[in-house]
Motif scaffolding. Structure first.
Motif, PDB file in Angstrom:
ATOM      1  N   ILE A   1     -55.460   3.799  73.300  1.00  0.00           N
ATOM      2  CA  ILE A   1     -56.775   4.036  72.695  1.00  0.00           C
ATOM      3  C   ILE A   1     -57.058   2.929  71.696  1.00  0.00           C
ATOM      4  O   ILE A   1     -56.282   2.713  70.756  1.00  0.00           O
ATOM      5  CB  ILE A   1     -56.821   5.402  71.992  1.00  0.00           C
ATOM      6  N   ILE A   2     -58.154   2.227  71.904  1.00  0.00           N
ATOM      7  CA  ILE A   2     -58.574   1.167  70.979  1.00  0.00           C
ATOM      8  C   ILE A   2     -59.900   1.583  70.358  1.00  0.00           C
ATOM      9  O   ILE A   2     -60.874   1.822  71.068  1.00  0.00           O
ATOM     10  CB  ILE A   2     -58.737  -0.178  71.704  1.00  0.00           C
TER      11      ILE A   2
ATOM     12  N   ASN B   1     -67.002  -1.435  62.115  1.00  0.00           N
ATOM     13  CA  ASN B   1     -67.351  -2.461  61.140  1.00  0.00           C
ATOM     14  C   ASN B   1     -67.052  -1.915  59.746  1.00  0.00           C
ATOM     15  O   ASN B   1     -67.622  -0.901  59.337  1.00  0.00           O
ATOM     16  CB  ASN B   1     -68.838  -2.811  61.267  1.00  0.00           C
ATOM     17  N   THR B   2     -66.168  -2.590  59.037  1.00  0.00           N
ATOM     18  CA  THR B   2     -65.780  -2.081  57.719  1.00  0.00           C
ATOM     19  C   THR B   2     -66.908  -2.160  56.701  1.00  0.00           C
ATOM     20  O   THR B   2     -66.831  -1.545  55.640  1.00  0.00           O
ATOM     21  CB  THR B   2     -64.567  -2.857  57.180  1.00  0.00           C
ATOM     22  N   ALA B   3     -67.972  -2.907  57.013  1.00  0.00           N
ATOM     23  CA  ALA B   3     -69.108  -2.981  56.097  1.00  0.00           C
ATOM     24  C   ALA B   3     -69.951  -1.708  56.144  1.00  0.00           C
ATOM     25  O   ALA B   3     -70.735  -1.446  55.230  1.00  0.00           O
ATOM     26  CB  ALA B   3     -69.987  -4.181  56.436  1.00  0.00           C
ATOM     27  N   ASP B   4     -69.771  -0.910  57.212  1.00  0.00           N
ATOM     28  CA  ASP B   4     -70.514   0.344  57.303  1.00  0.00           C
ATOM     29  C   ASP B   4     -70.075   1.282  56.192  1.00  0.00           C
ATOM     30  O   ASP B   4     -68.887   1.462  55.945  1.00  0.00           O
ATOM     31  CB  ASP B   4     -70.261   1.032  58.656  1.00  0.00           C
TER      32      ASP B   4
ATOM     33  N   PHE C   1     -53.373   5.819  64.063  1.00  0.00           N
ATOM     34  CA  PHE C   1     -53.747   4.502  64.554  1.00  0.00           C
ATOM     35  C   PHE C   1     -53.100   3.405  63.724  1.00  0.00           C
ATOM     36  O   PHE C   1     -52.872   3.585  62.529  1.00  0.00           O
ATOM     37  CB  PHE C   1     -55.267   4.316  64.511  1.00  0.00           C
ATOM     38  N   GLU C   2     -52.822   2.299  64.378  1.00  0.00           N
ATOM     39  CA  GLU C   2     -52.460   1.094  63.659  1.00  0.00           C
ATOM     40  C   GLU C   2     -53.749   0.325  63.381  1.00  0.00           C
ATOM     41  O   GLU C   2     -54.586   0.188  64.274  1.00  0.00           O
ATOM     42  CB  GLU C   2     -51.515   0.231  64.500  1.00  0.00           C
ATOM     43  N   PHE C   3     -53.912  -0.163  62.178  1.00  0.00           N
ATOM     44  CA  PHE C   3     -55.135  -0.868  61.816  1.00  0.00           C
ATOM     45  C   PHE C   3     -54.903  -2.378  61.882  1.00  0.00           C
ATOM     46  O   PHE C   3     -53.977  -2.896  61.263  1.00  0.00           O
ATOM     47  CB  PHE C   3     -55.594  -0.465  60.409  1.00  0.00           C
TER      48      PHE C   3
END
Length: 408
Positions: free
Chosen positions: A238-239, A243-246, A260-262
């Motif tokens: 699973i990928i 967007n971290t700006a959200d 999850f691995e980030f």
């Protein structure tokens, strides 16, 4: 995927090939997305007859369908098929002794191939008055594909056969079939925008690596609509992308975070041109992002994707007018002084000298800063946007100072 490809065209072609084969599926989470679309749900079904009534059927979701495909290509199924065939060949060599049984290691059972699709299982100690038990090869295969013990006749004996087949090591079956243990991937875009509890349900437990089918702590759960036993194969990946700006990143479910691995994908200026009609796009993006990171944070830095397709000055102008400037307006809440600072006072944002005759009374108010500067964006029809220097000024102070003096 185990592929080592260099060019993007090769990677895209290989990606498309996997999509066509059903090994990669793609979906996007949103607020209305739910368990019914992801795992399984009850869906209406209409027959061709106009007067027919609506029927409701249990329909598999995108993730459950992927898991079924992955189960059909697990390495243990391929090894099972191979060992079955090998055992058939072995029994043919001893056709004159149809009653010959093969002892199953570490069990109290023996097995005999009876021809066709049947094995026979028996206890070593026949004094217990146990008779022979026929077990269908189809049932053994079904056990592997569904892992639903309740559906298998005499499952203990079936498992004994499987243990026997696995322990034989008669041949290297991996050379027989290149499809062994194929990876199956689901890509979830905007994974942080969906309601994780609503979408994953009990799967939030099943997707843990240790709980995958084929591992020692494999776990299965009963699905609510179909009543089937369900587990997630270990060859399913699973990928999730986001967007971290959200701003919604802060509400990402903690249970999902733990599983999850980030992998952080920061802007990569090396992907950009160093000479786009005299403009160094690498230095341009680096300068903008350095200032954004200082004024805001590194999560707001602009991705290189904005500039990847830029091939000439006209492309660059459109990117700034339609993407970069609007994005900076949102980032800095229309504080044009800061936007101007990010652009290094290059002329895209200018100080607008308003007619003082409309402002005299307001400037005399004690609560008003009479020295306040008012900024505006240069008209998109202005020829300033066609000047190479205004883009070079973003990363070159000498050119920026020269433009500023000319404007003044």
């Amino acid at each position: 995927m185990g592929e080592n490809l260099e060019s993007r065209d090769e990677k895209k072609a290989k990606f498309d090939e996997y999509v066509k084969n059903g090994q990669i599926v793609f979906t996007t989470f949103h607020q209305s997305y739910g368990y019914e679309e992801f795992v399984e749900g009850i869906k209406p079904s209409l027959n061709s007859d106009e007067n027919s009534q609506i029927n409701y059927k249990v329909k598999d979701g995108i993730f459950k369908e992927l898991c079924k495909k992955a189960l059909e290509n697990r390495d243990d199924i391929e090894s099972f098929n191979f060992y079955i065939n090998d055992l058939k060949e072995k029994t043919k060599e001893d056709a004159n002794n149809p009653e010959k049984y093969f002892q199953l290691p570490n069990t109290k059972y023996s097995i005999q191939y009876r021809g066709g699709k049947t094995f026979r299982i028996k206890f070593d100690d026949m004094s217990k008055n146990h008779k022979d038990y026929p077990v269908s090869i189809d049932n053994i295969e079904k056990l592997y594909k569904t892992s639903n013990i309740d559906e298998i006749y005499n499952s203990a004996y079936v498992k004994a056969i499987l243990n026997y087949l696995k322990s034989q090591g008669l041949k290297d079956y991996k050379e027989k079939d290149e499809k062994i243990n194929l990876p199956y991937i689901i890509i979830i875009d905007e994974i942080n925008r969906g309601n994780v509890s609503k979408i994953f349900g009990e799967l939030i437990t099943l997707i843990e690596p240790s709980k995958r089918l084929g591992n020692e702590e494999a776990l299965e759960l009963t699905l609510p609509y179909s009543g089937e036993k369900f587990g997630v194969p270990k060859n399913v990946y699973i990928i999730g992308t986001m967007n971290t700006a959200d701003r919604s990143i802060t509400s990402l479910d903690t249970a999902l975070r733990r599983r999850f691995e980030f992998v952080e994908m920061m802007p990569d200026v090396s992907k950009l041109s160093m000479d786009c009609e005299g403009i160094n796009l690498q230095e341009l993006l680096k300068a903008i992002n350095t200032r954004i990171e200082y004024l805001l944070d590194r999560e707001k830095t602009i991705g290189h994707a904005f500039f990847v397709s830029v091939e000439n000055l006209e492309d660059l102008k459109k990117v700034f007018q339609n993407k970069i400037i609007p994005l900076l307006q949102e980032y800095f809440y229309n504080d044009y002084a800061l936007i101007n600072a990010v652009l290094n006072d290059n002329g895209m944002i200018f100080e607008d000298k308003k007619d003082d005759k409309y402002l005299q009374k307001i400037k005399n108010l004690d609560s008003v800063n009479s020295e306040r500067s008012i900024y505006n964006i240069a008209s998109f029809d202005d020829k300033i946007w066609d000047k190479i220097e205004i883009y070079q000024a973003i990363y070159n102070d000498e050119i920026a100072n020269k433009l500023k003096n000319e404007n003044e």
